[in-house]
Design an enzyme around this catalytic site. Sequence first.
Site, PDB file in Angstrom:
ATOM      1  N   LYS A   1       0.828  -1.203   0.000  1.00  0.00           N
ATOM      2  CA  LYS A   1       0.000   0.000   0.000  1.00  0.00           C
ATOM      3  C   LYS A   1       0.868   1.261   0.000  1.00  0.00           C
ATOM      4  CE  LYS A   1      -3.604  -0.790   2.442  1.00  0.00           C
ATOM      5  NZ  LYS A   1      -4.252  -0.956   3.756  1.00  0.00           N
TER       6      LYS A   1
ATOM      7  N   GLU B   1      -2.602 -12.544  -5.037  1.00  0.00           N
ATOM      8  CA  GLU B   1      -2.752 -11.154  -4.605  1.00  0.00           C
ATOM      9  C   GLU B   1      -3.257 -10.310  -5.758  1.00  0.00           C
ATOM     10  OE1 GLU B   1       0.505  -9.492  -2.520  1.00  0.00           O
ATOM     11  OE2 GLU B   1       1.120 -11.397  -1.634  1.00  0.00           O
TER      12      GLU B   1
ATOM     13  N   HIS C   1      -8.276   0.676  -9.469  1.00  0.00           N
ATOM     14  CA  HIS C   1      -9.316   1.619  -9.078  1.00  0.00           C
ATOM     15  C   HIS C   1      -8.889   2.211  -7.733  1.00  0.00           C
ATOM     16  CE1 HIS C   1     -13.309   3.369  -8.617  1.00  0.00           C
ATOM     17  NE2 HIS C   1     -13.313   2.920  -7.367  1.00  0.00           N
TER      18      HIS C   1
ATOM     19  N   PHE D   1      13.796  -8.879  -8.631  1.00  0.00           N
ATOM     20  CA  PHE D   1      14.223  -7.564  -9.104  1.00  0.00           C
ATOM     21  C   PHE D   1      15.404  -7.081  -8.284  1.00  0.00           C
ATOM     22  CE2 PHE D   1       9.883  -7.935 -10.550  1.00  0.00           C
ATOM     23  CZ  PHE D   1       9.988  -7.495 -11.856  1.00  0.00           C
TER      24      PHE D   1
HETATM   25  P1  ADP Z   1      -1.923  -6.708   3.018  1.00  0.00           P
HETATM   26  O1  ADP Z   1      -0.542  -7.160   3.345  1.00  0.00           O
HETATM   27  O2  ADP Z   1      -2.868  -6.818   4.195  1.00  0.00           O
HETATM   28  O3  ADP Z   1      -2.454  -7.390   1.790  1.00  0.00           O
HETATM   29  P2  ADP Z   1      -1.595  -4.312   1.377  1.00  0.00           P
HETATM   30  O4  ADP Z   1      -0.649  -3.178   1.681  1.00  0.00           O
HETATM   31  O5  ADP Z   1      -1.229  -5.208   0.239  1.00  0.00           O
HETATM   32  O6  ADP Z   1      -1.780  -5.130   2.730  1.00  0.00           O
HETATM   33  O7  ADP Z   1      -3.037  -3.684   1.143  1.00  0.00           O
HETATM   34  C1  ADP Z   1      -4.094  -4.521   0.744  1.00  0.00           C
HETATM   35  C2  ADP Z   1      -5.449  -4.016   1.194  1.00  0.00           C
HETATM   36  O8  ADP Z   1      -5.666  -2.684   0.718  1.00  0.00           O
HETATM   37  C3  ADP Z   1      -6.579  -4.836   0.619  1.00  0.00           C
HETATM   38  O9  ADP Z   1      -6.863  -5.970   1.428  1.00  0.00           O
HETATM   39  C4  ADP Z   1      -7.738  -3.843   0.586  1.00  0.00           C
HETATM   40  O10 ADP Z   1      -8.466  -3.882   1.809  1.00  0.00           O
HETATM   41  C5  ADP Z   1      -7.052  -2.481   0.453  1.00  0.00           C
HETATM   42  N1  ADP Z   1      -7.139  -1.875  -0.887  1.00  0.00           N
HETATM   43  C6  ADP Z   1      -7.461  -0.575  -1.117  1.00  0.00           C
HETATM   44  N2  ADP Z   1      -7.448  -0.282  -2.416  1.00  0.00           N
HETATM   45  C7  ADP Z   1      -7.114  -1.436  -3.073  1.00  0.00           C
HETATM   46  C8  ADP Z   1      -6.944  -1.762  -4.466  1.00  0.00           C
HETATM   47  N3  ADP Z   1      -7.116  -0.844  -5.437  1.00  0.00           N
HETATM   48  N4  ADP Z   1      -6.597  -3.046  -4.781  1.00  0.00           N
HETATM   49  C9  ADP Z   1      -6.418  -3.959  -3.801  1.00  0.00           C
HETATM   50  N5  ADP Z   1      -6.555  -3.703  -2.465  1.00  0.00           N
HETATM   51  C10 ADP Z   1      -6.900  -2.455  -2.094  1.00  0.00           C
HETATM   52 MG    MG Z   2      -1.268  -7.394  -0.038  1.00  0.00          MG
END
Ligand code: ADP
Ligand code: MG
Length: 147
Positions: free
Chosen positions: A20, A78, A83, A108
Site C-alpha cells: 500500500k 494477490e 481503481h 528484481f
Molecule cells: P496486506 O498485506 O494486508 O495485503 P496491502 O498493503 O497489500 O496489505 O493492502 C491490501 C489491502 O488494501 C486490501 O486488502 C484492501 O483492503 C485495500 N485496498 C485498497 N485499495 C485497493 C486496491 N485498489 N486493490 C487492492 N486492495 C486495495
Molecule cells: Mg497485499
Amino acid sequence: KSLPYFCRGEVIRGFGRGSKDLGIPTANFPDSVVEHLPADIGTGIYYGWACVGGGDVHKMVMSIGWNPYYKNTKKSMETHVIHTFKEDFYGEILSVVMVGYIRPERGFSSLDALITAIHSDIEEAERRLDLPEHRKLQEDNFFRTFP
Ligand code: ADP
Ligand code: MG
C-alpha cells in the site's frame, strides 16, 4: 486452458509487506481459494476483472506466487484492483475473473525496478482488457450473482 478462470473469496490480511505504501495495494485471498486453482494455472502475473462486494467491475492485475512466509510451500494470490477505493475492504467478498497471463514471476535488483515492472504490468492489463473479447467478461453474470 483453464482461462478464463472465475473465483471469489473473502479478502484477508496479508503480511503487510507495504504494498500500500508503494501505491499498489494487493488484496489477498484465503488458502481455500488458492488451493482450488487448477494445476495448469502456474505462478506469474495475470490480468482480468474484479469486483468488491456487489460493487462495480474494475480491471485488475494478479500475482500468483510462492509465499516466503510459509517457506515457499504455499501459493498466494494477490489482486491489485485498478481503481482508487475510499476505504480498505478487508472482510469483503472479492470476485475475480482471470482472463490472461502477462509474465512469469521474477526477482528484481531494486525496489524501483519492481515498481516500474508493476506499473508496466498495469498498463499491459489496461490495454489488453480493452479488447472486445475481454470487455465482454466485465458484463459476465458471475459478477451479478453476488452470494
Ligand atoms: P496486506 O498485506 O494486508 O495485503 P496491502 O498493503 O497489500 O496489505 O493492502 C491490501 C489491502 O488494501 C486490501 O486488502 C484492501 O483492503 C485495500 N485496498 C485498497 N485499495 C485497493 C486496491 N485498489 N486493490 C487492492 N486492495 C486495495
Ligand atoms: Mg497485499
